[in-house]
Design a protein around this motif. Structure first.
Motif, PDB file in Angstrom:
ATOM      1  N   ARG A 115       0.837  -1.206   0.000  1.00 34.60           N
ATOM      2  CA  ARG A 115       0.000   0.000   0.000  1.00 34.60           C
ATOM      3  C   ARG A 115       0.871   1.255   0.000  1.00 34.60           C
ATOM      4  O   ARG A 115       2.032   1.226   0.418  1.00 34.60           O
ATOM      5  CB  ARG A 115      -0.904   0.040   1.246  1.00 34.60           C
ATOM      6  N   ARG A 116       0.286   2.345  -0.431  1.00 30.26           N
ATOM      7  CA  ARG A 116       0.980   3.631  -0.371  1.00 30.26           C
ATOM      8  C   ARG A 116       1.016   4.120   1.078  1.00 30.26           C
ATOM      9  O   ARG A 116       0.029   4.007   1.806  1.00 30.26           O
ATOM     10  CB  ARG A 116       0.252   4.660  -1.240  1.00 30.26           C
ATOM     11  N   LEU A 117       2.150   4.638   1.496  1.00 31.40           N
ATOM     12  CA  LEU A 117       2.279   5.234   2.819  1.00 31.40           C
ATOM     13  C   LEU A 117       2.132   6.741   2.691  1.00 31.40           C
ATOM     14  O   LEU A 117       2.872   7.388   1.952  1.00 31.40           O
ATOM     15  CB  LEU A 117       3.638   4.904   3.438  1.00 31.40           C
ATOM     16  N   ILE A 118       1.163   7.306   3.407  1.00 30.72           N
ATOM     17  CA  ILE A 118       0.967   8.758   3.442  1.00 30.72           C
ATOM     18  C   ILE A 118       1.244   9.203   4.872  1.00 30.72           C
ATOM     19  O   ILE A 118       0.585   8.761   5.809  1.00 30.72           O
ATOM     20  CB  ILE A 118      -0.467   9.138   3.023  1.00 30.72           C
ATOM     21  N   ARG A 119       2.229  10.075   5.025  1.00 28.88           N
ATOM     22  CA  ARG A 119       2.682  10.470   6.364  1.00 28.88           C
ATOM     23  C   ARG A 119       2.360  11.932   6.636  1.00 28.88           C
ATOM     24  O   ARG A 119       2.706  12.811   5.845  1.00 28.88           O
ATOM     25  CB  ARG A 119       4.186  10.229   6.492  1.00 28.88           C
ATOM     26  N   LEU A 120       1.711  12.167   7.764  1.00 32.47           N
ATOM     27  CA  LEU A 120       1.501  13.522   8.266  1.00 32.47           C
ATOM     28  C   LEU A 120       2.374  13.684   9.496  1.00 32.47           C
ATOM     29  O   LEU A 120       2.086  13.115  10.549  1.00 32.47           O
ATOM     30  CB  LEU A 120       0.028  13.756   8.618  1.00 32.47           C
ATOM     31  N   PRO A 173      -4.695   3.432   1.356  1.00 34.05           N
ATOM     32  CA  PRO A 173      -3.318   3.638   1.815  1.00 34.05           C
ATOM     33  C   PRO A 173      -3.175   3.445   3.316  1.00 34.05           C
ATOM     34  O   PRO A 173      -4.166   3.309   4.052  1.00 34.05           O
ATOM     35  CB  PRO A 173      -3.048   5.096   1.430  1.00 34.05           C
ATOM     36  N   VAL A 174      -1.937   3.457   3.770  1.00 28.07           N
ATOM     37  CA  VAL A 174      -1.631   3.502   5.197  1.00 28.07           C
ATOM     38  C   VAL A 174      -1.374   4.962   5.549  1.00 28.07           C
ATOM     39  O   VAL A 174      -0.456   5.583   5.008  1.00 28.07           O
ATOM     40  CB  VAL A 174      -0.400   2.645   5.545  1.00 28.07           C
ATOM     41  N   LEU A 175      -2.203   5.512   6.411  1.00 29.09           N
ATOM     42  CA  LEU A 175      -2.069   6.909   6.839  1.00 29.09           C
ATOM     43  C   LEU A 175      -1.358   6.939   8.187  1.00 29.09           C
ATOM     44  O   LEU A 175      -1.877   6.417   9.178  1.00 29.09           O
ATOM     45  CB  LEU A 175      -3.435   7.580   6.943  1.00 29.09           C
ATOM     46  N   LEU A 176      -0.195   7.525   8.218  1.00 29.76           N
ATOM     47  CA  LEU A 176       0.576   7.675   9.452  1.00 29.76           C
ATOM     48  C   LEU A 176       0.448   9.112   9.950  1.00 29.76           C
ATOM     49  O   LEU A 176       0.881  10.045   9.282  1.00 29.76           O
ATOM     50  CB  LEU A 176       2.046   7.329   9.200  1.00 29.76           C
ATOM     51  N   ILE A 177      -0.170   9.263  11.106  1.00 28.80           N
ATOM     52  CA  ILE A 177      -0.242  10.569  11.777  1.00 28.80           C
ATOM     53  C   ILE A 177       0.790  10.511  12.888  1.00 28.80           C
ATOM     54  O   ILE A 177       0.553   9.930  13.958  1.00 28.80           O
ATOM     55  CB  ILE A 177      -1.660  10.859  12.313  1.00 28.80           C
TER      56      ILE A 177
END
Length: 304
Positions: A63-68, A133-137
């Motif tokens: 999956r796409r990793l989206i990092r905040l 996606p995988v959302l990393l907060i």
């Protein structure tokens, strides 16, 4: 796209496939988070591997990793969306030059999705080629309560409201991982929307496995000694105890120095890899470091 794990054992295997040495408690809460579609909040000291879990999930599941990355003063414009004002002004000038007089049509063009700059939270709600996606907060505790309150809509319904466009909802919810170093308490309203897990420092056996996995060039005798040293160092009165990240850095540094075992001079010379505050280094270096090293060597011999 790799399917989600169907059991706790499969979750452990998924972590292991991406070289993450986890325990069963972590695998259990992660499995439940994936199956229930609930965000997972991970708290613990800095450097214990919280952020790495999101990276591992994205890699293992394809999956796409989206990092905040959170910080003090983080706002909607940086986290969710903002308008491309330069593009909007250009659209207005071109409309005026073309003789456009219909205000509704002009407004519709100015506030069209092509002028919308999507930040991480909005990107996470969009369909992705490999699945949600995988959302990393990351490090949510660095933000303020106002931003936490804004997150409630996203974590509850996986949607955001853009006044000019309406509500944008995810067709399939992202996998959400939230981390906190617990520099302040996160509000109960946000925690209720998540599953929770505290990641502690690993015990000696698991830390040796982590070093063997992530720093395989370190000699086995050196690995036993340095892990025993770090484990004992965490029991000292320090401003900031070393995390697993520092253990791996130290293993890599000692390997670069061609060390095959620890000695007092090498420990003193490389304490800055483990400890990040001068007061801690001053407290440990010298006789205290030698005492810890002697105890670590004795423990390592028993483990051999």
């Amino acid at each position: 796209m790799t399917p989600l794990p169907g059991s706790i054992d499969e979750t452990l295997a998924l972590l292991a496939s991406a070289r993450y040495v986890g325990d069963r408690a972590l695998a259990t809460v992660l499995f439940l988070s994936l199956r229930m579609g609930r965000p997972l909040m991970l708290e613990g000291e800095a450097g214990v591997g919280k952020t790495e879990i999101a990276k591992v999930l994205a890699a293992a599941l394809g999956r796409r990793l989206i990092r905040l990355q959170c910080y003090e003063g983080l706002d909607v414009a940086s986290a969710v969306y903002e308008w491309n004002y330069a593009g909007q002004m250009m659209a207005i000038r071109l409309a005026e030059a073309g003789g456009e007089t219909d205000r509704d049509r002009l407004q519709e063009d100015v506030f069209s999705p092509r002028h919308l700059v999507k930040r991480p939270l909005l990107q996470a709600l969009e369909p992705q080629a490999g699945g949600p996606p995988v959302l990393l907060i990351d490090e949510l505790d660095r933000t303020d309560e106002a931003f936490e309150a804004f997150l409630l809509e996203i974590l509850s319904d996986f949607q955001v409201t853009v006044p000019e466009l309406g509500t944008i909802a995810a067709a399939a919810p992202p996998i959400v991982i939230i981390t906190s170093n617990r520099t302040r308490e996160i509000h109960d309203a946000l925690k209720r929307r998540c599953l929770y897990h505290w990641i502690d420092y690993p015990d000696a056996e698991r830390e040796r496995r982590i070093v063997a996995e992530k720093a395989p060039h370190a000699a086995s005798a050196l690995t036993r000694e340095l892990v025993a040293f770090v484990q004992r160092l965490r029991g000292e009165d320090l401003f900031k105890a070393p995390g697993v990240a520092e253990t791996l850095d130290w293993a890599s540094a000692l390997t670069e120095l061609d060390a095959v075992a620890l000695d007092p001079a090498t420990v003193d010379d490389t304490l800055g890899v483990l400890l990040k505050y001068q007061d801690d280094i001053a407290r440990i270096s010298g006789s205290r470091a030698r005492a810890i090293l002697d105890a670590a060597r004795a423990e390592a011999r028993l483990e051999a």
